[in-house]
Design a protein around this motif. Structure first.
Motif, mmCIF file in Angstrom:
data_model
loop_
_atom_site.group_PDB
_atom_site.id
_atom_site.type_symbol
_atom_site.label_atom_id
_atom_site.label_comp_id
_atom_site.label_asym_id
_atom_site.label_seq_id
_atom_site.Cartn_x
_atom_site.Cartn_y
_atom_site.Cartn_z
ATOM 1 N N ARG A 1 -3.539 -2.269 -17.693
ATOM 2 C CA ARG A 1 -4.592 -1.249 -17.648
ATOM 3 C C ARG A 1 -4.875 -0.793 -16.216
ATOM 4 N NH1 ARG A 1 -9.284 -2.651 -22.145
ATOM 5 N NH2 ARG A 1 -7.902 -2.982 -23.909
ATOM 6 N N LEU A 2 -3.824 -0.425 -15.490
ATOM 7 C CA LEU A 2 -4.028 0.058 -14.129
ATOM 8 C C LEU A 2 -3.044 1.167 -13.797
ATOM 9 C CD1 LEU A 2 -1.658 -1.105 -11.976
ATOM 10 C CD2 LEU A 2 -2.874 -3.230 -12.411
ATOM 11 N N MET A 3 -3.390 1.901 -12.772
ATOM 12 C CA MET A 3 -2.561 2.988 -12.265
ATOM 13 C C MET A 3 -2.661 2.978 -10.746
ATOM 14 S SD MET A 3 -3.132 7.112 -12.783
ATOM 15 C CE MET A 3 -2.666 7.122 -14.503
ATOM 16 N N ASN B 1 -14.481 1.293 -11.288
ATOM 17 C CA ASN B 1 -13.210 1.618 -11.924
ATOM 18 C C ASN B 1 -12.046 1.691 -10.944
ATOM 19 O OD1 ASN B 1 -13.857 2.341 -14.926
ATOM 20 N ND2 ASN B 1 -15.506 3.274 -13.746
ATOM 21 N N THR B 2 -12.187 0.983 -9.817
ATOM 22 C CA THR B 2 -11.119 0.888 -8.830
ATOM 23 C C THR B 2 -10.896 -0.577 -8.494
ATOM 24 O OG1 THR B 2 -11.767 3.031 -7.896
ATOM 25 C CG2 THR B 2 -10.319 1.642 -6.566
ATOM 26 N N LEU B 3 -9.665 -1.035 -8.648
ATOM 27 C CA LEU B 3 -9.349 -2.446 -8.432
ATOM 28 C C LEU B 3 -9.040 -2.753 -6.968
ATOM 29 C CD1 LEU B 3 -7.046 -3.001 -11.539
ATOM 30 C CD2 LEU B 3 -9.398 -3.798 -11.258
ATOM 31 N N GLY B 4 -8.406 -1.841 -6.271
ATOM 32 C CA GLY B 4 -8.036 -2.108 -4.886
ATOM 33 C C GLY B 4 -7.605 -0.852 -4.162
ATOM 34 N N LEU B 5 -7.477 -0.975 -2.856
ATOM 35 C CA LEU B 5 -7.107 0.156 -2.008
ATOM 36 C C LEU B 5 -6.109 -0.281 -0.946
ATOM 37 C CD1 LEU B 5 -10.704 1.470 -1.160
ATOM 38 C CD2 LEU B 5 -9.174 2.441 -2.885
ATOM 39 N N ARG B 6 -5.354 0.679 -0.439
ATOM 40 C CA ARG B 6 -4.691 0.554 0.851
ATOM 41 C C ARG B 6 -5.329 1.603 1.743
ATOM 42 N NH1 ARG B 6 -0.345 -2.794 1.093
ATOM 43 N NH2 ARG B 6 0.647 -3.362 -0.872
ATOM 44 N N HIS C 1 -5.257 -6.904 -8.332
ATOM 45 C CA HIS C 1 -4.616 -6.213 -9.453
ATOM 46 C C HIS C 1 -5.112 -6.772 -10.781
ATOM 47 C CE1 HIS C 1 -1.749 -4.921 -6.302
ATOM 48 N NE2 HIS C 1 -1.571 -3.880 -7.098
ATOM 49 N N THR C 2 -6.197 -7.505 -10.739
ATOM 50 C CA THR C 2 -6.771 -8.137 -11.921
ATOM 51 C C THR C 2 -8.205 -7.666 -12.086
ATOM 52 O OG1 THR C 2 -7.438 -10.026 -10.555
ATOM 53 C CG2 THR C 2 -5.327 -10.191 -11.703
ATOM 54 N N THR C 3 -8.784 -7.923 -13.239
ATOM 55 C CA THR C 3 -10.160 -7.500 -13.467
ATOM 56 C C THR C 3 -11.157 -8.501 -12.908
ATOM 57 O OG1 THR C 3 -10.070 -8.507 -15.668
ATOM 58 C CG2 THR C 3 -9.611 -6.152 -15.509
ATOM 59 N N LYS C 4 -10.679 -9.655 -12.460
ATOM 60 C CA LYS C 4 -11.524 -10.631 -11.784
ATOM 61 C C LYS C 4 -10.913 -10.967 -10.433
ATOM 62 C CE LYS C 4 -13.791 -13.156 -15.564
ATOM 63 N NZ LYS C 4 -13.986 -14.505 -16.163
ATOM 64 N N GLY C 5 -11.785 -11.345 -9.483
ATOM 65 C CA GLY C 5 -11.305 -11.735 -8.162
ATOM 66 C C GLY C 5 -12.460 -11.792 -7.190
ATOM 67 N N LEU D 1 -6.238 2.060 -9.667
ATOM 68 C CA LEU D 1 -7.326 2.460 -10.550
ATOM 69 C C LEU D 1 -7.343 1.624 -11.823
ATOM 70 C CD1 LEU D 1 -6.848 6.338 -10.276
ATOM 71 C CD2 LEU D 1 -8.137 4.814 -8.749
ATOM 72 N N LYS D 2 -8.529 1.308 -12.271
ATOM 73 C CA LYS D 2 -8.707 0.565 -13.522
ATOM 74 C C LYS D 2 -8.815 1.558 -14.677
ATOM 75 C CE LYS D 2 -12.158 -2.419 -15.756
ATOM 76 N NZ LYS D 2 -13.495 -3.039 -15.575
#
Length: 462
Positions: free
Chosen positions: A105-107, A163-168, A182-186, A211-212
């Protein structure tokens, strides 16, 4: 070429020639956004990958030159206006969807991709990205993240921060960062992803976003509820948000907006309509009708003149036609209106609307209000003529009192449009000096030379 500054000469060495603009006539189009603010950059650079972004940032840092990141310029607060000149870094050529991972469930996307392109790519796999600003067809994901811009669906699905999991991203001194997971928990380390989102390009320049995604609902139902006044509508909003079915959209218009629509387009609304709610619910096909009926029952508070559930696509289009007629009506009546977005607790919406009406009468300015009722995010529109100095002076005083009213009601000066240039002078009314000082020190850690979007977000230190 010999008369070019050392920075411009260096930029031409780190990116291809067709990715640098220096002629004023070419650069001017990149010096303004959807506000009335405008300034001429010294150069415009079109990056095509993260390494080029890093090189441009390092050069600007080395030369002490302001650097402003830009998507498509749909912002309304002047946040992408290069008030100190310098370099505008355009992301319109970094517009790729890099990866779609339905199983997780990510892009992964570049910042210049439009919101609509993300929705189209996700939709092919049965998903969507919840943020849905009105300008989705043209606004970029990088801009959505810079402002934390959400739209109607935020009432149920949240903002870009949720609704965003991570960035560069690249910091002001040219260091490449990777934030998030890249996970929904962290919970390892500080949440730099949420810190950078909403910072309007003052901390780091986003080069990639993970993106989540959320599964597309099977079905959706649309309702329109009309009330005698805004107090009745606000009671309905409070009741709707307290019951188990969370709407996926809960929009409102006040009496001024309704009357404007009535004068501009044929709207089938009761003559004594003082407020209107547009409500949507979504979910499984065997559930959504029951949910819509439950919402309709709750919406029928005292003062409700009508509550209608659309039963066909044609009926849905007819209901939304009322809301969609508002923007053309506003453009027709006041093409250069002042549009501010503020937020108050849902229970204080009627106090805000009543106060805005009082301010409008006191200053002789027509104020029309609409927005996202489910989270108290109100778009306050002052219908003024910028060519009339007296009216603009009255509008300036009126805005000052609007912001004072919002803060008195325990609200916030911006919900999704950001601060940019137009609200920076008011920020210290909402944020205490100690907190502002900490924020400035955080900025200095990310951007020691202060080159990233200078003059935005914070008022000048005393």
């Amino acid at each position: 070429m010999s008369n070019e500054s050392p920075l411009i000469a260096a930029l031409r060495l780190c990116v291809p020639a067709d990715q640098v603009l220096t002629e004023p006539g070419d650069c001017w189009a990149y010096g303004y956004d959807n506000s009335r603010q405008q300034a001429l950059p010294d150069a415009v650079v079109f990056a095509t990958d993260a390494e080029q972004v890093q090189q441009v940032v390092r050069l600007c840092n080395e030369h002490g030159t302001p650097l402003v990141a830009r998507g498509r310029g749909t912002g309304t607060t002047g946040a992408t206006v290069p008030v100190g000149g310098g370099v505008v870094l355009s992301f319109e050529r970094m517009d790729r969807v890099l990866e779609v991972d339905p199983d997780n469930r990510l892009m992964v996307v570049e910042p210049g991709v439009t919101n609509q392109a993300v929705q189209d790519a996700a939709g092919q796999h049965g998903f969507f990205w919840p943020p849905d600003p009105t300008s989705a067809a043209v606004c970029t994901v990088g801009g959505n993240l810079a402002y934390n811009s959400a739209g109607p669906r935020a009432v149920k699905y949240g903002t870009p921060r949720e609704n965003t999991l991570g960035l560069r991203a690249v910091t002001g001194d040219g260091h490449m960062l990777r934030t998030g997971v890249h996970t929904t928990k962290g919970v390892v380390g500080y949440d730099l992803t949420r810190l950078i989102i909403g910072s309007e390009g003052t901390l780091a320049i986003i080069t990639e976003a993970t993106l989540k995604l959320t599964p597309l609902p099977d079905a959706k139902r649309t309702l329109q509820a009309v009330y005698r006044n805004m107090s009745d509508a606000a009671r309905a909003v409070a009741a709707l948000m307290a019951q188990p079915v969370t709407p996926c959209a809960l929009e409102f218009m006040d009496r001024g907006a309704i009357e404007m629509i009535r004068a501009y387009a044929e709207a089938d609304l009761p003559v004594d309509a003082g407020a209107l709610l547009m409500i949507e619910v979504d979910g499984a096909a065997d559930y959504v009708d029951t949910a819509a009926e439950a919402v309709a029952r709750v919406a029928r508070v005292d003062g409700a003149l009508s509550v209608e559930v659309a039963r066909s696509d044609e009926a849905v289009r007819a209901l939304w036609a009322t809301r969609k007629a508002l923007s053309p009506a506003l453009r027709n009546v006041a093409p250069k209106k002042i549009n501010e977005d503020v937020v108050v607790p849902v229970s204080h919406i009627p106090d805000l609307i009543e106060g805005l009406q009082t301010l409008g009468k006191r200053h002789g300015i027509t104020i029309v209000n609409f927005g996202h009722a489910g989270n108290g995010n109100i778009h306050v529109n002052l219908l003024v003529d910028p060519e009339d100095p007296q009216q603009m002076q009255a509008a300036e005083q009126c805005l000052d009192e609007v912001f004072a009213l919002v803060l008195k009601l325990r609200g916030s000066l911006s919900g999704e449009h950001g601060i940019g240039l137009v609200k920076r002078a008011f920020v210290d009314r909402e944020i205490e000096p100690e907190t502002l000082d900490l924020m400035r020190r955080i900025k200095a850690q990310f951007d020691p030379a202060g080159i990233l979007n200078p003059g935005k977000g914070f008022p000048d230190p005393a």
